[in-house]
Design a protein around this motif. Sequence first.
Motif, PDB file in Angstrom:
ATOM      1  N   TYR A   1       0.837  -1.193   0.000  1.00 23.84           N
ATOM      2  CA  TYR A   1       0.000   0.000   0.000  1.00 23.84           C
ATOM      3  C   TYR A   1       0.877   1.251   0.000  1.00 23.84           C
ATOM      4  O   TYR A   1       1.439   1.617   1.022  1.00 23.84           O
ATOM      5  CB  TYR A   1      -0.951  -0.016   1.196  1.00 23.84           C
ATOM      6  CG  TYR A   1      -1.956  -1.130   1.068  1.00 23.84           C
ATOM      7  CD1 TYR A   1      -3.134  -0.929   0.368  1.00 23.84           C
ATOM      8  CD2 TYR A   1      -1.698  -2.400   1.571  1.00 23.84           C
ATOM      9  CE1 TYR A   1      -4.047  -1.964   0.198  1.00 23.84           C
ATOM     10  CE2 TYR A   1      -2.600  -3.438   1.408  1.00 23.84           C
ATOM     11  CZ  TYR A   1      -3.769  -3.207   0.715  1.00 23.84           C
ATOM     12  OH  TYR A   1      -4.666  -4.227   0.540  1.00 23.84           O
TER      13      TYR A   1
ATOM     14  N   LYS B   1      -2.840   4.936   1.019  1.00 21.60           N
ATOM     15  CA  LYS B   1      -4.185   4.405   1.251  1.00 21.60           C
ATOM     16  C   LYS B   1      -4.967   5.332   2.180  1.00 21.60           C
ATOM     17  O   LYS B   1      -4.926   5.203   3.395  1.00 21.60           O
ATOM     18  CB  LYS B   1      -4.142   3.001   1.847  1.00 21.60           C
ATOM     19  CG  LYS B   1      -5.558   2.425   1.920  1.00 21.60           C
ATOM     20  CD  LYS B   1      -5.576   1.029   2.428  1.00 21.60           C
ATOM     21  CE  LYS B   1      -6.984   0.500   2.502  1.00 21.60           C
ATOM     22  NZ  LYS B   1      -7.875   1.247   3.374  1.00 21.60           N
TER      23      LYS B   1
ATOM     24  N   SER C   1     -10.874   4.234   1.443  1.00 22.27           N
ATOM     25  CA  SER C   1     -10.545   4.082   0.022  1.00 22.27           C
ATOM     26  C   SER C   1     -10.675   2.640  -0.458  1.00 22.27           C
ATOM     27  O   SER C   1     -10.247   2.313  -1.556  1.00 22.27           O
ATOM     28  CB  SER C   1      -9.134   4.616  -0.260  1.00 22.27           C
ATOM     29  OG  SER C   1      -8.171   3.889   0.467  1.00 22.27           O
TER      30      SER C   1
ATOM     31  N   SER D   1     -14.175   2.437  -3.319  1.00 24.83           N
ATOM     32  CA  SER D   1     -13.578   3.571  -2.609  1.00 24.83           C
ATOM     33  C   SER D   1     -14.620   4.659  -2.399  1.00 24.83           C
ATOM     34  O   SER D   1     -15.335   5.033  -3.325  1.00 24.83           O
ATOM     35  CB  SER D   1     -12.399   4.132  -3.405  1.00 24.83           C
ATOM     36  OG  SER D   1     -11.907   5.292  -2.759  1.00 24.83           O
TER      37      SER D   1
ATOM     38  N   ARG E   1      -6.305   5.805  -3.956  1.00 20.74           N
ATOM     39  CA  ARG E   1      -5.737   4.626  -3.302  1.00 20.74           C
ATOM     40  C   ARG E   1      -4.700   4.067  -4.268  1.00 20.74           C
ATOM     41  O   ARG E   1      -5.025   3.603  -5.352  1.00 20.74           O
ATOM     42  CB  ARG E   1      -6.824   3.598  -3.029  1.00 20.74           C
ATOM     43  CG  ARG E   1      -6.352   2.303  -2.430  1.00 20.74           C
ATOM     44  CD  ARG E   1      -7.565   1.360  -2.340  1.00 20.74           C
ATOM     45  NE  ARG E   1      -7.237   0.099  -1.753  1.00 20.74           N
ATOM     46  CZ  ARG E   1      -6.744  -0.945  -2.416  1.00 20.74           C
ATOM     47  NH1 ARG E   1      -6.501  -0.843  -3.708  1.00 20.74           N
ATOM     48  NH2 ARG E   1      -6.488  -2.072  -1.802  1.00 20.74           N
TER      49      ARG E   1
END
Length: 191
Positions: free
Chosen positions: A110, A113, A117, A173, A179
Amino acid sequence: MSYNMMFTSGVWKTNKAFNLKEYCLSIQRKDEGRVVSNRGGYQSNELNLKDPKLRPLISHIEQQTEQYNREVWRCLDTFEVNGLWVNINDKGNSNIPHIHPRCHFSGVYYVDKPKDSGNIIFSRPDSDLINIFFCDVKREVSTSVNSEEWFFDCVNDDMIVFPAFYKHRVDVSRSSGQRISMSFNLTVKSK
């Protein structure tokens, strides 16, 4: 009496910063992308695994997968990244349920993030049987053992690794922020 857990492998989770946000956005500007499991949003084509900017992340992925393998799977083989790509989801975007064929492990790093999201949600491989045999049973509390689905609310720099046969999806999201994640696959290392 004793309780013995069976047939479980779980998800391996770490957190380490690699500062790849600008890299991912530059890939989006240069690469038209593709549609695989994404509904809206952007998914890049496979990245060049020899790109020096990716080497620290790839090394971390392989080291953590090796640790996951040693502690959980206990396979004698070692595994290497054989696919890596960028995902960018905007508000309203999601990913449909899917698995990752032709590999052994998969995962997500990630990059950025934002809250709300979209979480990654895993479906039990035996969820159809759970629904048939326990459809009329009330649960005191949902757990990763008795639920048909289980999610991870990851944050920036989290990385998860899981068996490639785990069916998973990403919620829609609801965030105004992007994201940004990088997904990957691993297979047995060539000898």
